[in-house]
Design a protein around this motif. Sequence first.
Motif, short mmCIF file in Angstrom:
data_model
loop_
_atom_site.label_atom_id
_atom_site.label_comp_id
_atom_site.label_asym_id
_atom_site.label_seq_id
_atom_site.Cartn_x
_atom_site.Cartn_y
_atom_site.Cartn_z
N MET A 154 0.95 -1.39 0.42
CA MET A 154 -0.16 0.13 -0.16
C MET A 154 1.20 0.72 -0.45
SD MET A 154 -3.49 -0.58 2.84
CE MET A 154 -4.03 0.34 2.01
N ASP A 155 1.94 1.05 0.52
CA ASP A 155 3.09 2.38 0.61
C ASP A 155 3.70 2.79 -0.71
OD1 ASP A 155 2.72 2.98 4.00
OD2 ASP A 155 4.15 0.94 3.90
N LEU A 156 4.04 1.14 -1.22
CA LEU A 156 4.23 1.89 -2.50
C LEU A 156 3.44 1.91 -3.37
CD1 LEU A 156 6.94 -1.43 -3.31
CD2 LEU A 156 7.18 0.21 -1.76
N LYS A 157 1.74 1.56 -3.40
CA LYS A 157 1.37 2.34 -4.40
C LYS A 157 0.91 3.86 -4.34
CE LYS A 157 -1.67 -2.04 -5.36
NZ LYS A 157 -2.74 -2.60 -4.66
N LYS A 158 0.90 4.18 -2.99
CA LYS A 158 0.43 5.33 -2.56
C LYS A 158 2.22 6.66 -3.08
CE LYS A 158 0.11 9.41 -0.34
NZ LYS A 158 -0.95 10.76 -0.72
N ILE A 159 3.63 6.01 -2.53
CA ILE A 159 4.17 6.79 -3.04
C ILE A 159 4.67 6.90 -4.77
CG2 ILE A 159 7.23 6.30 -3.57
CD1 ILE A 159 6.47 5.26 -0.71
N GLY A 160 3.66 5.70 -5.64
CA GLY A 160 3.53 5.55 -7.13
C GLY A 160 3.08 6.70 -7.49
N ARG A 161 1.79 6.76 -6.68
CA ARG A 161 0.57 7.45 -7.28
C ARG A 161 1.41 9.12 -7.38
NH1 ARG A 161 -3.13 4.33 -3.84
NH2 ARG A 161 -3.05 6.21 -2.56
#
Lengths: 300, 300, 300, 300
Positions: C263-270
């Motif tokens: 979930m953190d990766l997705k957030k940073i990725g956004r």
Amino acid sequence: MDKNVKISPFTREKEYKDRGRLLVKCPDRPGIVAAISKFLADHQANIIESSQYSNDPEGGTFFIRIEFDCPQLVEKQAAMEADFKELADTFSMDYQFTYAEDRKRTAIFVSKEPHCLLELLWEWQSGDLPTDIALVVSNHEDARGMVESLGIPFYYIPANKDIRKQVEQEQIALLKEHDIDLIVLARYMQILTSDFVSAFPNQIINIHHSFLPAFIGARPYERAHSRGVKLIGATSHYVTNDLDEGPIIEQDIERVNHRDDVMDLKKIGRSIERRVLARAVKWHLEDRVIVHENKTIVFQ
Amino acid sequence: MDKNVKISPFTREKEYKDRGRLLVKCPDRPGIVAAISKFLADHQANIIESSQYSNDPEGGTFFIRIEFDCPQLVEKQAAMEADFKELADTFSMDYQFTYAEDRKRTAIFVSKEPHCLLELLWEWQSGDLPTDIALVVSNHEDARGMVESLGIPFYYIPANKDIRKQVEQEQIALLKEHDIDLIVLARYMQILTSDFVSAFPNQIINIHHSFLPAFIGARPYERAHSRGVKLIGATSHYVTNDLDEGPIIEQDIERVNHRDDVMDLKKIGRSIERRVLARAVKWHLEDRVIVHENKTIVFQ
Amino acid sequence: MDKNVKISPFTREKEYKDRGRLLVKCPDRPGIVAAISKFLADHQANIIESSQYSNDPEGGTFFIRIEFDCPQLVEKQAAMEADFKELADTFSMDYQFTYAEDRKRTAIFVSKEPHCLLELLWEWQSGDLPTDIALVVSNHEDARGMVESLGIPFYYIPANKDIRKQVEQEQIALLKEHDIDLIVLARYMQILTSDFVSAFPNQIINIHHSFLPAFIGARPYERAHSRGVKLIGATSHYVTNDLDEGPIIEQDIERVNHRDDVMDLKKIGRSIERRVLARAVKWHLEDRVIVHENKTIVFQ
Amino acid sequence: MDKNVKISPFTREKEYKDRGRLLVKCPDRPGIVAAISKFLADHQANIIESSQYSNDPEGGTFFIRIEFDCPQLVEKQAAMEADFKELADTFSMDYQFTYAEDRKRTAIFVSKEPHCLLELLWEWQSGDLPTDIALVVSNHEDARGMVESLGIPFYYIPANKDIRKQVEQEQIALLKEHDIDLIVLARYMQILTSDFVSAFPNQIINIHHSFLPAFIGARPYERAHSRGVKLIGATSHYVTNDLDEGPIIEQDIERVNHRDDVMDLKKIGRSIERRVLARAVKWHLEDRVIVHENKTIVFQ
């Protein structure tokens, strides 16, 4: 008042109801970590994250931030805090317990330029700013539509230096009424008096549009252009009574070149400002920032 | 003297013997590019790379850098330059032809700390600094072994502010004797007099250990630590008679945090200093930098 | 249709009505720049910016992008283009004239996640995307309110792989009707058929949520987490019939660490995705991107 | 053997003689931190730095790294380790005590390209790699002069795939004889057999010249150029028997563009490689890296 705030479907809110945080500052000496961690274990609290720092292991100041989970924390927290006093006295601690359940209440002050406000609202809607945005205050009407569409109260309070005292009294009354914990100056562009600043110590976060201490004061982009710098930056700091001299929380920069005129610098600057301010606000809300002697310890 | 310099086996030297460069600065008006490119085509020169910039299309100053290949350039260059005069007069150009074959001759000044010197020598050995390093001058003996092992003459000239004038006369004589085009102050730590600076206009590159204009002057890392900044930087600039105020060529930064003490900042700073200086020197050697009104146009 | 679009008061629109651009691709040989710049000078066009590149000075392909100002450009452009044909034939040029006055018309395709759409709308409102956003197409209703509040038509077209052909026919009809020049897939999440792709060659820009060619295909953040990478990235590219293999326009990354879950990766990725896509779209709209053999030349 | 190694005058060696480190991995459950910190306090050890991580607070694995100072540590360490066993059994800990006094012994393997070797030697001379560089092994003679000038033994061992087994036996004998703790493949360019790898589990650090998992295998820069990527990278990882698939310690990237040919990418890549490898080696030497299920926890 903000009970009806709509959170976007992309919100991420981990379940944090039993999550607490303990921040401690005290003279450094052996045994502090052992004492605190024994205390937490004795109270059934499980340490999730712990960060510590000593500015001098021999005779300096010790800082620690602990994030813990504890079953039935809401029922237990009063007793836990009462119990902690003895330990705190033994080590001469400055300390603070906070609870993820008790979301801080934030006021955002904005002037005409909306980019920093928009970034904060966007992060908040995405579930990344753990706070209630209780109100937005502005000396311009521009942002009203956007703010109210999110269910957030918007207060238009005209301001200029001639009516500063009276405006601030109105603002302070509003902030007290809304029980505000944090004031974010999202490019507010008005200078605050020392009375206002003193009423909210280490609770006002500003974004300055330069890489401080370069270009303290007005018109930093114009001066950066004139000096021919190859990087421009922004700085987020707590507001004190020394203009642009408060404790720095976060800074960042971007590369520019000779082709960028002042308008280009302002444009590039806006994207730096919004991310620098958003990071600083987030760290503050998560109790990651400790102020010590005009500097910050940021436990990321 | 430096004919016996050993170049490492990893050297990359593209074949540049027919490569020339033309740098032009003149009042902006229509037709400049057409005139120059027609001139080059008429002289069988093929444009390899071209960069231009106007600080104001209406009535400003126009800058262009052209890199070209031309068969038998060595034989033709005198005639080409003579022919160019008429065109240059028409457009009131400041201009300069340079040739990759005529490698610039560089002197490096260093004090006790070797990191910037080492970086330049490493880049040079790798074939990435197109120059002859003609000599190294130092007020300390420390670097002698390393420098001489590469076949580069090393001159130990003690210096301090009491003997500055006399030392500089000795240095200037040495620089003239070696026919030096560029002087790099690789953390030389001595202030130069205006006589010295005036003798080498836009030919002296310094590395300052802060993100100018923050922390102008002495002890920048100590002051950065005291202010609690979250980024530290370095600045490479041409030396003028205003200390730390010359045209900036390149800057860069790195992130630091509350755990970094002054020694840590110096250590991190060294790695910024070496890459910032190496880039600035390289761009200068490739004739990519034009100075205009205390700023630089850098055609990367 | 989008005549009533509201532009925010922060819009920056330089006066570009006499601004044209010329993009050329042709076999490299001496004299191209001279011929083109003479042509422009003869037509009273003043070169404002010029960038060129040759992938091999001996027998390769030559590329040039010229931005010019020309008084009364609107009246002259037809004649200028007609005159250029002879020169183009001489050098076997592929070329294209574009005019800042003729703003490109863009369609944005989006699915449920709004972050890339929001970033584009924000850049556009700030005057930084020189385009008319003619419509937004989505297979979900979520974004309707936001899009329509800006005066932009919103089309809800449910899509899934079973009805792909029929959906695409509806979409293509809509795109033709709106005279669309550019389609941006702002996390659209549906695969396009080769019929659709072929109808818009080098006119469809996608954002892929990994640093291609790492993690081609589905679920890149999950796979990045599983591999334990220390950086995650995003890639903006033109869509071709080889999934995730089209010409790359822009990429960027951010640092992650072991604490970051999927979930953190997705957030940073956004946050990476939105800036990478915005840059690629901007460069395309300013005619800075030339596609050659599945790679891009980007003249920044 | 390396008693006579000269350390440059710029060396920074803080006084670390009473400094110890404890690394622990165990099933997560409440009370671990309390138990460890009580143990250390009871043994007069003062915690200087502490970092912890749990990959799942409910039933996951818990990791902690503690750095402590303890008076007369050398005399006490045997007793302390013996006492710790009981606590370790209680929590089913994997654990390791290390002492700053016991500097790890490092072997560097290098082939023809010296840039990574040079960076490591430079960091080591500056006092930033807390290790004894016990020897350098190479299948080429190139680096001998440089290595021996620093007082470090240099072993020339020709290697190729036909004589791999025999070469590795010679190398392993040498490594055992020198009591090596860490092997750094500083662009060694030879594949190691599983026998060699198994002899040094999580003790071999390699630098791969791409941003893994992009461009696994040979000729990554050529393939990056062919794909037209806009960023290139390097990856430092522990060597396992799956080529380029070992646990990643550190990665970094730099921006490239269409003008960069394969030689340019290699040049830019060298500067990434050297800093990525130096960071990974430093973190390993400071016991900041824990390997868990083919991933690393790096406690910076």
